[in-house]
Scaffold this motif. Sequence first.
Motif, short mmCIF file in Angstrom:
data_model
loop_
_atom_site.label_atom_id
_atom_site.label_comp_id
_atom_site.label_asym_id
_atom_site.label_seq_id
_atom_site.Cartn_x
_atom_site.Cartn_y
_atom_site.Cartn_z
N ASN A 176 0.85 -1.40 0.11
CA ASN A 176 0.01 0.01 -0.07
C ASN A 176 0.84 1.15 -0.01
O ASN A 176 0.28 2.45 0.23
CB ASN A 176 -0.86 0.12 1.21
N GLY A 177 2.16 1.24 -0.27
CA GLY A 177 2.79 2.19 -0.41
C GLY A 177 3.36 3.16 0.60
O GLY A 177 3.72 4.18 0.64
N ILE A 178 3.32 2.38 1.92
CA ILE A 178 3.48 3.37 3.15
C ILE A 178 5.15 3.30 3.30
O ILE A 178 5.87 2.48 3.08
CB ILE A 178 3.12 2.35 4.37
N ASP A 179 5.50 4.64 3.53
CA ASP A 179 6.89 5.01 3.69
C ASP A 179 7.63 4.23 4.93
O ASP A 179 7.09 3.50 5.94
CB ASP A 179 7.01 6.42 4.17
N GLU A 180 9.09 4.19 4.99
CA GLU A 180 9.76 3.45 5.90
C GLU A 180 9.70 3.75 7.27
O GLU A 180 9.42 3.09 8.48
CB GLU A 180 11.13 3.48 5.44
N GLU A 181 9.48 5.11 7.63
CA GLU A 181 9.28 5.76 9.01
C GLU A 181 7.69 5.23 9.37
O GLU A 181 7.78 4.75 10.69
CB GLU A 181 9.48 7.09 9.01
N SER A 182 6.67 5.43 8.82
CA SER A 182 5.52 4.70 9.17
C SER A 182 5.52 3.39 9.43
O SER A 182 4.90 2.78 10.45
CB SER A 182 4.85 5.38 8.25
N LYS A 183 6.38 2.57 8.69
CA LYS A 183 6.33 1.07 8.90
C LYS A 183 6.96 0.79 10.11
O LYS A 183 6.57 -0.02 10.93
CB LYS A 183 6.96 0.52 7.83
N LYS A 184 8.15 1.88 10.57
CA LYS A 184 8.89 1.67 11.94
C LYS A 184 8.03 1.96 13.09
O LYS A 184 7.72 1.23 13.89
CB LYS A 184 10.11 2.48 11.86
N ASP A 185 6.85 2.78 12.79
CA ASP A 185 6.05 3.15 13.84
C ASP A 185 5.06 2.10 13.97
O ASP A 185 4.61 1.71 15.03
CB ASP A 185 5.28 4.36 13.57
N VAL A 186 4.63 1.62 12.83
CA VAL A 186 3.53 0.40 12.96
C VAL A 186 4.16 -0.63 13.81
O VAL A 186 3.45 -1.43 14.62
CB VAL A 186 3.12 0.01 11.80
N LEU A 187 5.43 -1.09 13.39
CA LEU A 187 6.35 -2.19 13.97
C LEU A 187 6.22 -2.05 15.53
O LEU A 187 6.18 -2.91 16.48
CB LEU A 187 7.59 -2.47 13.28
N ALA A 188 6.47 -0.85 15.73
CA ALA A 188 6.50 -0.36 17.48
C ALA A 188 5.34 -0.77 17.92
O ALA A 188 5.19 -1.34 19.14
CB ALA A 188 6.99 0.93 17.48
N VAL A 189 4.25 -0.39 17.33
CA VAL A 189 2.81 -0.63 17.90
C VAL A 189 2.73 -2.20 18.01
O VAL A 189 2.19 -2.79 19.27
CB VAL A 189 1.74 -0.18 17.15
N LEU A 190 3.15 -2.86 17.04
CA LEU A 190 2.97 -4.37 16.99
C LEU A 190 3.78 -5.03 18.34
O LEU A 190 3.28 -5.87 18.73
CB LEU A 190 3.10 -4.91 15.62
N TRP A 191 4.76 -4.45 18.23
CA TRP A 191 5.58 -5.06 19.24
C TRP A 191 5.00 -4.77 20.74
O TRP A 191 5.22 -5.61 21.61
CB TRP A 191 7.13 -4.56 19.32
N SER A 192 4.45 -3.62 20.94
CA SER A 192 3.80 -3.15 22.19
C SER A 192 2.62 -4.02 22.60
O SER A 192 2.75 -4.26 23.78
CB SER A 192 3.54 -1.62 22.17
N ILE A 193 2.11 -4.61 21.61
CA ILE A 193 0.72 -5.18 22.00
C ILE A 193 1.18 -6.92 22.10
O ILE A 193 0.15 -7.73 22.51
CB ILE A 193 -0.38 -4.97 21.16
N LYS A 194 2.23 -7.21 21.37
CA LYS A 194 2.73 -8.83 21.58
C LYS A 194 2.17 -9.47 22.68
O LYS A 194 1.67 -10.46 22.69
CB LYS A 194 4.24 -8.91 21.09
N GLY A 195 2.71 -8.85 23.86
CA GLY A 195 2.42 -9.67 25.06
C GLY A 195 0.92 -9.95 25.34
O GLY A 195 0.84 -10.47 26.37
N MET A 196 0.08 -8.84 24.93
CA MET A 196 -1.38 -9.08 25.22
C MET A 196 -1.99 -10.25 24.34
O MET A 196 -3.09 -10.55 24.48
CB MET A 196 -1.84 -7.72 24.86
N ILE A 197 -1.23 -10.51 23.20
CA ILE A 197 -1.93 -11.65 22.24
C ILE A 197 -1.13 -13.08 22.43
O ILE A 197 -2.02 -13.91 22.10
CB ILE A 197 -1.70 -10.89 20.81
N VAL A 198 0.14 -12.95 22.27
CA VAL A 198 0.73 -14.31 22.40
C VAL A 198 0.58 -15.20 23.60
O VAL A 198 0.53 -14.83 24.77
CB VAL A 198 2.16 -14.09 22.10
N SER A 199 0.12 -16.46 23.49
CA SER A 199 -0.06 -17.57 24.33
C SER A 199 -1.05 -17.02 25.24
O SER A 199 -0.98 -17.41 26.56
CB SER A 199 1.23 -17.82 24.85
#
Length: 124
Positions: free
Chosen positions: A100-123
Amino acid sequence: MERTLFERLGGREGISAIVDTTVNNHMENPAVNPRFLPLKDQPERLRIIKDHTIDFFSMGSGGPANYTGMDMVTAHTGMNISPGEYYHVMDDIMLALDSNGIDEESKKDVLAVLWSIKGMIVSK
């Protein structure tokens, strides 16, 4: 003034496209598609999940939204999502951002969000 992540992702329309692409990626990914393929036969449930995901990411990225879904722990309790599955989901999301053509900085920000919620989802 810096644009919000919501704006950089293309607002609600852009996030909707990213969610659609992500779900399609999940359907094609053999590591996670057993969890997603059954939703093809449940279009109403799939629409609800997509709408909640759009609202969740809209609100979490600084946009206007009214997320009415469950919290992440409640939503994923009993699913026993493995760390490997979560990483595959993250990969699918990153591929959707690329598609969807998202820039690198925004992708890094999304990745940070995904890492922040990992513990709420895994296992849970």
